[in-house]
Design a protein around this motif. Structure first.
Motif, short mmCIF file in Angstrom:
data_model
loop_
_atom_site.label_atom_id
_atom_site.label_comp_id
_atom_site.label_asym_id
_atom_site.label_seq_id
_atom_site.Cartn_x
_atom_site.Cartn_y
_atom_site.Cartn_z
N ILE A 171 3.45 1.54 5.44
CA ILE A 171 2.76 2.17 4.43
C ILE A 171 2.49 3.57 4.79
N ARG A 172 2.42 3.71 6.04
CA ARG A 172 1.95 5.19 6.54
C ARG A 172 3.16 6.29 6.27
N SER A 173 4.33 5.61 6.74
CA SER A 173 5.68 6.36 6.87
C SER A 173 6.25 6.60 5.48
N ARG A 174 6.22 5.36 4.73
CA ARG A 174 6.93 5.47 3.44
C ARG A 174 6.07 5.49 2.04
N GLY A 175 4.78 5.15 2.14
CA GLY A 175 3.96 5.07 0.98
C GLY A 175 3.94 3.98 0.50
N HIS A 176 4.37 2.66 1.01
CA HIS A 176 4.45 1.42 0.44
C HIS A 176 5.18 0.44 1.14
N TRP A 177 4.74 -0.98 0.97
CA TRP A 177 5.30 -1.81 1.77
C TRP A 177 5.42 -3.29 0.82
N GLN A 178 6.48 -3.80 1.16
CA GLN A 178 6.55 -5.02 0.06
C GLN A 178 7.10 -6.33 0.95
N GLY A 179 6.48 -7.53 0.77
CA GLY A 179 7.09 -8.67 1.27
C GLY A 179 6.28 -9.88 0.99
N GLU A 180 6.62 -10.81 1.80
CA GLU A 180 5.82 -12.44 1.52
C GLU A 180 4.88 -12.48 2.70
N VAL A 181 3.87 -13.07 2.20
CA VAL A 181 2.50 -13.08 3.00
C VAL A 181 1.87 -14.38 2.54
N TRP A 182 1.44 -15.26 3.61
CA TRP A 182 0.56 -16.48 3.53
C TRP A 182 -0.88 -15.81 3.47
N ASN A 183 -1.49 -16.15 2.20
CA ASN A 183 -3.11 -15.80 2.43
C ASN A 183 -3.81 -17.14 2.13
N ILE A 238 2.34 -3.21 -1.53
CA ILE A 238 0.92 -2.41 -1.33
C ILE A 238 1.35 -0.95 -1.64
N ILE A 239 0.80 -0.14 -2.37
CA ILE A 239 1.16 1.35 -2.64
C ILE A 239 0.21 2.08 -2.12
N ALA A 240 0.35 3.27 -1.31
CA ALA A 240 -0.61 4.29 -1.03
C ALA A 240 -0.72 5.44 -2.08
N LEU A 241 -1.94 5.40 -2.93
CA LEU A 241 -2.05 6.53 -3.90
C LEU A 241 -2.65 7.59 -3.59
N ASN A 242 -1.99 8.70 -3.73
CA ASN A 242 -2.25 10.23 -3.05
C ASN A 242 -2.99 11.02 -4.39
N ASP A 243 -3.79 11.87 -3.93
CA ASP A 243 -4.18 12.80 -4.81
C ASP A 243 -3.17 13.80 -4.94
N GLY A 244 -3.52 15.10 -5.61
CA GLY A 244 -2.56 16.14 -5.88
C GLY A 244 -2.13 16.59 -4.48
N GLU A 245 -2.88 16.75 -3.49
CA GLU A 245 -2.54 17.20 -2.27
C GLU A 245 -1.99 16.44 -1.16
N GLY A 246 -1.71 15.42 -1.68
CA GLY A 246 -0.96 14.38 -0.90
C GLY A 246 -1.82 13.62 -0.08
N LYS A 247 -3.09 13.56 -0.15
CA LYS A 247 -4.12 12.79 0.81
C LYS A 247 -4.16 11.47 -0.07
N VAL A 248 -4.23 10.31 0.86
CA VAL A 248 -4.54 8.96 0.23
C VAL A 248 -6.08 8.94 -0.05
N VAL A 249 -6.14 8.33 -1.12
CA VAL A 249 -7.39 8.21 -1.93
C VAL A 249 -7.53 6.86 -2.42
N ARG A 250 -6.77 6.13 -2.47
CA ARG A 250 -6.76 4.76 -2.73
C ARG A 250 -5.54 4.00 -2.26
N TYR A 251 -5.74 2.52 -2.26
CA TYR A 251 -4.67 1.71 -1.93
C TYR A 251 -4.58 0.48 -3.27
N ALA A 252 -3.42 0.43 -3.62
CA ALA A 252 -3.17 -0.69 -4.58
C ALA A 252 -2.27 -1.63 -4.27
N ALA A 253 -2.71 -2.92 -4.21
CA ALA A 253 -2.02 -3.93 -3.81
C ALA A 253 -1.85 -4.97 -5.00
#
Length: 743
Positions: free
Chosen positions: A242-254, A268-283
């Motif tokens: 997520i830190r290097s690519r901005g997202h992750w996908q896979g199978e998880v047991w919850n 999971i996707i890292a959501l950035n503002d206009g300056e590229g800073k992570v402000v939220r995560y969407a899963a």
């Protein structure tokens, strides 16, 4: 899942978490293709289907065509040509139109696609449907000549139904736009957190899937869902992506609120503002419970016996392969036991398939209760197999332990059980083999166990046999015999011996023809080893024709040394009842005599008493044809079968041969002598001559002459002679047989 495009990310970052964004890119179909390829790999491993290639097409009703989305082992030309198949074109297109399963066993006129070098083959083509809607088509290559089997068709239709569920699940859950996923009414769970992973918003699908309400999780982190199944390294790799690519996908047991652990596909996707800073995560996630259930259903179809619920041959083989590898590392040994039910076919034939199926289920249940093994499986109609592990230095105790299991199984099966109005009990024959870890594979170990159980059945049903080297050599010889038999008459390895027959005055009156086989690899193979296999596998027809033709050629060579036609039959030739069951076989023998110029009256046909009684109705016409042509007919080994005078009288017999066991038993008392006398008297009453076999002593010869026996053969006169030796006897046939003058 595909990540959202930049515009959507910016919208997502700017919006309040309570208002999900719209418009995400579609999910990649690669995941669907990968899953379908996995299903195809499972199907082609089915041991009963004989397939190694297949494909799955999705239907496009608007374009009225099929699109190839998954395949294994398709030739490149087929992958390209069949990328899209119009409805009505070739086999798959025709099934798309008819929506009915199709089976072909060769490349016929309906097969539109041909190319140079294409091998002949057949197909099962199965429609994939959701109720009345065509979802796609499953096509499987099968061997050329593979016959249609209703049970195979039902199993493949079950596979197609399961594939339909999976495709529908993907269409419904994975092919939606990401914007739809985060809508409140989405079927996919959505979680939005701040940059510190504090949950700000979840949708209704999240609540329905996890059991937690928004109020219960707001302000907490997604760690509330952790199942404990994944190590710390799993999550470390996730966040590194997520830190290097901005997202992750896979199978998880919850874990749900009620404690139930479930699988989900998580993006999971890292959501950035206009300056590229992570402000939220969407899963975003989908519950894969239904998909896993479908996969488990396919696995059970592929690896478990549907009737008994036990593992099938494929799963047993895979498990045994793992056991062999682990035993080598852990310095352990393995013993395998095969259980073959005795007379099970009689239950099916006499009481019906329902009772037979109930019996097999009961057997499986009793095997389960015995325990003391690692795996048990059903590998045949009435065959079960077990494997157990033991310390390598305790082979004897392991065999003893498995014998104890075997005896407990026999005891358990002998205990009657009731099904409807039937009370049933069973016995079984068993074979065991200890693994040779230096050379055994699952197949060789299972094969040696099957050899042991076959050996036990040949010796005495209901016994337990441990495989050893001698049994292995016997099985190897049997395999060699069966393999060589079809062409043995072309190998110049068969030869004839001649057992002389002497009359009451001591003169040579003919001989019994005996076939022998001097195999190039194993030397002389006794007739009692190869004749039964020749009868079972049909080679006896060619062998019998060779013996008959060779004997006629010798009669032709010796005609100047033989008595005239009035002298009675000179050569007695053994025939198998199998030969006489062939229509027109007797007519063929008559033609051969005409070709060689040998009168049929010089030939006597010998049949065993048991053989003629078991197949009396089938061989009767050929026997009458032989008799009418002038052949003499003899019953060999008389007294060892279960014939009756009334049935013997139905056949045009000219000779009865007293079995050697009666001759050797005459010295045991007057009752045995009386039996032989009654056979002689009965034969003469029926108008038959009597030949006594196995004469080894002069007193036997003299006693049988006094009882009225007509002809004699045995080692008193000569062992079976070669062609040259017998010709020498013929040249001196006017005198008393040499051995009698010496006596």
């Amino acid at each position: 899942m595909s990540q959202m495009n930049k515009k959507n990310l910016e919208l997502f970052a700017a919006k309040d978490p309570g208002q999900p964004p719209k418009g995400a890119s579609p999910h990649s179909r690669e995941d669907l293709r990968t899953l379908l390829v996995g299903i195809l790999e499972t199907i082609v491993r089915l041991p009963w289907l004989g397939t190694n290639a297949g494909g799955i097409f999705l239907n496009s009703p608007e374009r009225r065509e099929l699109e190839l989305v998954a395949q294994i082992n398709f030739p490149p030309i087929i992958t390209g040509t069949c990328a899209r198949v119009p409805h009505g074109s070739c086999l798959c297109g025709r099934v798309a139109e008819s929506r009915r399963l199709m089976h072909v066993n060769c490349i016929d006129e309906d097969h539109d696609i041909h190319y140079e070098g294409m091998a002949d083959h057949g197909h099962y083509v199965v429609p994939i449907k959701e109720e009345d809607e065509l979802v796609g088509v499953l096509t499987l290559y099968v061997d050329h000549g593979h016959s249609y089997d209703e049970s195979e068709a039902r199993a493949l239709s079950d596979f197609a139904a399961t594939i339909s569920l999976i495709i529908q699940a993907y269409r419904q859950r994975l092919d939606k736009e990401l914007a739809d996923l985060i809508l409140q009414n989405s079927d996919h769970g959505v979680v939005i957190t701040d940059d510190r992973l504090t949950i700000q918003w979840v949708n209704r699908a999240f609540e329905q899937t996890t059991g937690y309400s928004l109020e219960e999780v707001r302000g907490k982190t997604p760690a509330i869902l952790k199942s404990g199944r994944h190590p710390k390294s799993f999550y470390a790799a996730m966040w590194a992506s997520i830190r290097s690519r901005g997202h992750w996908q896979g199978e998880v047991w919850n874990r749900r609120k009620n404690g139930e652990i479930y699988p989900e596909m998580l993006n999971i996707i890292a959501l950035n503002d206009g300056e590229g800073k992570v402000v939220r995560y969407a899963a975003m996630f989908i519950d894969l419970s239904d998909v896993h259930k479908a996969k488990e259903k396919i696995r059970r179809l592929a690896y478990y016996d549907k009737l008994t619920g036990l593992p099938n041959t494929e799963l047993f083989r895979e498990t045994l392969d793992q056991m062999l590898g682990e035993a080598m590392i852990a310095d352990q040994g393995i013993v395998v036991l095969v259980l073959d039910l005795d007379h099970f076919h009689e239950i099916n034939e006499n009481l019906g398939r329902r009772v037979g199926d109930a019996t097999l289920r009961e057997v499986a249940e009793r095997i389960r209760k015995i325990g003391n093994y690692e795996i048990a499986a059903r590998i045949g109609a009435d065959e079960f197999i077990l494997a157990a592990i033991f310390p390598r230095d305790a082979v004897a105790s392991a065999v003893t332990r498995m014998r104890a299991v075997a005896y407990e199984l026999r005891r358990s099966l002998s205990t009657p059980f009731r099904f409807e109005l039937q009370e049933l009990s069973l016995d079984c024959t068993m074979g065991m083999a200890v693994a040779d870890l230096s050379s055994d594979t699952p197949d060789t170990l299972m094969q040696r166990t099957m050899i042991a159980v076959r050996h036990a059945r040949q010796q005495q049903a209901g016994t337990i046999q441990l495989y050893d080297e001698e049994i292995g050599r016997e099985a190897e010889l049997t395999h060699h015999i069966i393999t060589r038999l079809p062409r043995v008459t072309e190998s110049e390895e068969l030869y004839l011996l001649y057992q002389p027959k002497v009359d009451r005055e001591g003169f040579l009156q003919g001989a019994e023809v005996l076939v022998r086989w001097n195999d190039r690899d194993h030397g002389d193979i006794p007739p009692d080893r190869f004749i039964p296999h020749a009868e079972e596998h049909g080679a006896i027809i060619d062998i019998g024709r060779w013996v008959f033709t060779t004997a006629l050629s010798r009669l032709l060579m010796w005609r100047d040394l033989l008595p005239g036609e009035g002298g009675g039959p000179f050569l007695a030739i053994n025939l198998s009842p199998i030969q006489l069951m062939v229509p027109q076989m007797a007519a063929r023998f008559v033609e051969l005599c005409e070709q060689f110029g040998v009168p049929p009256s010089q030939v006597e046909i010998e049949l065993t008493e048991t053989g003629i009684m078991r197949r009396s109705e089938n061989i009767g016409p050929n026997l009458r044809t032989l008799s009418e042509a002038g052949f003499h007919l003899a019953i060999d080994d008389f007294g060892t079968g279960h014939s009756s005078l009334s049935r013997l009288h139905q056949f045009p017999l000219t000779t009865l041969k007293i079995d050697r066991s009666f001759v050797s038993n005459m010295c045991l008392g007057v009752s045995h002598v009386a039996i032989v006398q009654s056979i002689i008297d009965m034969a003469h009453t029926l108008g038959c001559k009597v030949v006594a076999e196995g004469i080894e002593e002069m007193r036997q010869y003299e006693r049988l002459k006094s009882m009225g026996c007509d002809l004699f053969q045995g080692y008193l006169f000569d062992r079976p002679l070669s062609e040259e030796e017998f010709r020498d006897r013929l040249q001196h046939r006017q005198g008393i047989y040499p051995s009698l003058t010496r006596a």
